[in-house]
Design a protein around this motif. Sequence first.
Motif, short mmCIF file in Angstrom:
data_model
loop_
_atom_site.label_atom_id
_atom_site.label_comp_id
_atom_site.label_asym_id
_atom_site.label_seq_id
_atom_site.Cartn_x
_atom_site.Cartn_y
_atom_site.Cartn_z
N PHE A 41 0.70 -1.40 -0.24
CA PHE A 41 0.42 0.06 0.34
C PHE A 41 0.95 0.65 -0.30
O PHE A 41 0.75 2.10 0.95
N PRO A 42 1.45 1.45 -1.03
CA PRO A 42 2.01 2.32 -1.24
C PRO A 42 1.75 3.88 -1.55
O PRO A 42 0.12 4.09 -2.00
N PRO A 43 2.36 5.44 -0.60
CA PRO A 43 1.44 6.30 -1.17
C PRO A 43 0.60 6.67 -2.99
O PRO A 43 1.86 6.25 -3.27
N ALA A 44 0.18 6.81 -2.98
CA ALA A 44 -0.06 7.55 -4.54
C ALA A 44 0.95 8.42 -4.65
O ALA A 44 1.33 9.56 -4.16
N GLY A 45 1.31 8.64 -6.22
CA GLY A 45 2.00 9.99 -6.52
C GLY A 45 3.49 9.95 -6.06
O GLY A 45 4.79 10.81 -7.03
N SER A 58 7.67 8.62 -6.54
CA SER A 58 8.22 8.28 -8.22
C SER A 58 9.38 7.40 -8.03
O SER A 58 8.59 6.55 -7.07
N ASP A 59 9.52 6.53 -9.41
CA ASP A 59 10.38 5.83 -9.61
C ASP A 59 10.79 5.21 -7.77
O ASP A 59 11.47 4.27 -7.29
N PHE A 60 12.08 6.35 -7.99
CA PHE A 60 13.16 5.89 -6.81
C PHE A 60 12.22 5.99 -5.48
O PHE A 60 12.91 5.10 -4.49
N ALA A 61 11.07 6.73 -5.52
CA ALA A 61 10.39 6.48 -3.98
C ALA A 61 9.76 5.54 -3.70
O ALA A 61 9.81 4.75 -3.11
N MET A 62 8.96 4.59 -5.11
CA MET A 62 9.07 3.28 -4.83
C MET A 62 9.62 2.09 -4.22
O MET A 62 9.12 1.48 -3.59
N PHE A 83 12.41 -0.92 -0.55
CA PHE A 83 13.33 -2.08 0.07
C PHE A 83 12.74 -1.50 1.83
O PHE A 83 12.55 -2.99 2.09
N GLY A 84 12.14 -0.80 2.36
CA GLY A 84 11.87 -0.41 4.27
C GLY A 84 10.65 -1.75 3.59
O GLY A 84 11.65 -2.43 5.67
N PHE A 85 9.69 -1.41 3.91
CA PHE A 85 8.25 -2.01 4.12
C PHE A 85 8.75 -4.03 4.25
O PHE A 85 9.08 -4.20 5.06
N ALA A 86 9.83 -4.05 2.81
CA ALA A 86 9.57 -5.59 2.34
C ALA A 86 11.07 -6.14 3.22
O ALA A 86 11.06 -7.15 3.88
N ALA A 87 11.86 -5.66 3.86
CA ALA A 87 12.86 -5.50 4.42
C ALA A 87 12.70 -5.86 6.30
O ALA A 87 12.69 -6.57 6.85
#
Length: 495
Positions: free
Chosen positions: A103-107, A109-113, A118-122
Motif C-alpha cells: 500500500f504505497p502512497p499515491a504519486g 516517483s520510481d525511486f521513492a517506490m 525496500f523498507g517494508f519488505a526488509a
Amino acid sequence: MTVAADAPPLRRPTRLAYGFGSVADGIKSAAFSTYLLLYFNQVLGVKASVVSTAIALTLLVDAVVDPLIGRMSDLTRSKYGRRHPYIFAAAVPAAFFFGMTWFPPAGLSDFAMGVWIFGFAAFARASMSMYQVPANALGSELTQDYAERSRIYGLRYWFAYAGTFAFAAFALKFFFVATPEYPKGQLNPAGYVPFAITAASLIFISILVCGWGTRSRIPYIRQADEREASPGLLSHFKEMGVAFKNRGFLTVFGFAILKWTAIGLYGATSLYFGTYVYQLSSGQLALLTLDSFVAVCIALPLAPKVTKWFGKRNTSLWMALIGITLGTSPLWLTYFDLFFPPGHPLLLPTLLLIGAVYGTMVALSLMMTAAMLADVVEDDAVTSGKHNAGIYFAASSFATQCASGLGILAAGFVLETSQFPGGVDPALVTEAMTDSLIAHYVPMVMGLWAIGCLIIWFYPIDEAKHLANVERLRAREAEAKARDMQDAPLGAPAR
C-alpha cells in the motif's frame, strides 16, 4: 547444552501444527517472488530494474539478521525453551510489515517506490526470519529418526506449497477477477487489496498455530547452558563461521543458493509467461498454479519411500536435474514453434500434466535437502560437542532468502535485457518480444540448477553415517546424565 529429557513419540497434531507453520513462509515467498514484481512493474508502472533491485537489497538485512537470530535462539534459555519465544514474538510484526508493503502512497516517483518496497519488505523479511529460523531449527529437535525427518520436513514443505500455490490459485480465482476494463484479472489493481489483507492474516494465524501446537515439546528440547547466555557479537560470528567448515553443510548451502535463485527467477517470471506467452486467463492461471499444489500432494507420501530407495542425496540431485529439463520444455518448444499455440485446446491440459510431474520432482528435491540439513546438525555435533541447529538453519534461511532475492534480481535482468516493456497491453505483445524473453530465461534457469546439482553431488552423509552419528551422541548424553546424577546432592533433581 543441557541434555533434554527423553521425548515421547511425536504425535500427529504436533506434526501437523509444525507443518502448518510453513504456510506463512509459503505465502510470503509467493507474494514477494511472483506478485510483487508484477504488481509494481505492470500494474503501477514502476521500472522492473527498480523493483527487482529494491527487493534484492533486502538481502543486506537478511545477511545480518538471519545468522544472529539463529545464534541467539541456540543460546536462549527460558521456561518457553529456546525457539518458541522468537516464534510467538514474530507473529504481529511479520503480518503488519508484509501487509504494508502493498500500500504505497499515491504519486511516488520510481525511486521513492523503490525505497518504499525496500523498507517494508526488509522489515517483513526480518520479522519472518525471527519466526522462520527458530521454527526450522525446531524441526531437527523434534526427532532424530532418519526417515521420520523426511516425513516431518515433507509435511512442512506440503504446507509451504499450500501457502504458495493453493493460496495463489485462490487469489487468481477470487481476487484477480477479469473485468471489461481488465480482461487479464492479474493486472487489476483492485484485486491486490484483499490479496494483501488476506495474506497478512494467514501469515499471523500460521505462525501462532506453529508455536502453540508445538509447545508440548518444549520440555524435551535442549536448552543452552546458563553460562552461554550473554555472548558478544564477535562470539556470534565465530560460532557462525564454524558452519562453513562442515563439508555436508557447504554442499547443501551451495545447492540452496543456486536452486533458490532459479526458483526465485521462475516465480518472478511465471505470470509473465502465463499472461504474455501462453495468453492464459486468470482462471486458467489459477488451475496452473494449483497444479503445483497437487504436485506436492503427490510428493509428500513418496518422500520417505524414495529416501529408502535412492538415499537423500541422489533423490535431491536427479529429481532436480530431470525436473527442470521437463519443466522448461514448453518454453523452448514454443521458441522453436513446436508447442501448442495460445488458445489451442491441448495447451492447458499439457501444461497441467508437465507441471504436475515437474512440480513433484522439484518438491521431492526440496524435501530431501531440508532433511539433509537436519542430518548435518548431528554430524557437526559429533565433532563440536554442540547442537547448533539454529546456526545451520539460519545459514540455510539466509541462503533461501538471499537466493530468492537474487532470483528476482535475475528476473529484472532478464526483463531488461530482453527489452520486455513494462505496463504493456497484452494485445500489443509480439512474438519477437516473447521469444526474446524465453531466450534470456531458459539458459539462465537451467544453468543454475545444473551447477547446483554438481555441488550437491559431493554431500557426504548417507543413512549409515547418520545412524553412527546419532548413536555416538546418545552415548555422550547417557554419560552426561550419569555424571549429573553422580555429582548432584542427595535429593536434588537431575536436570
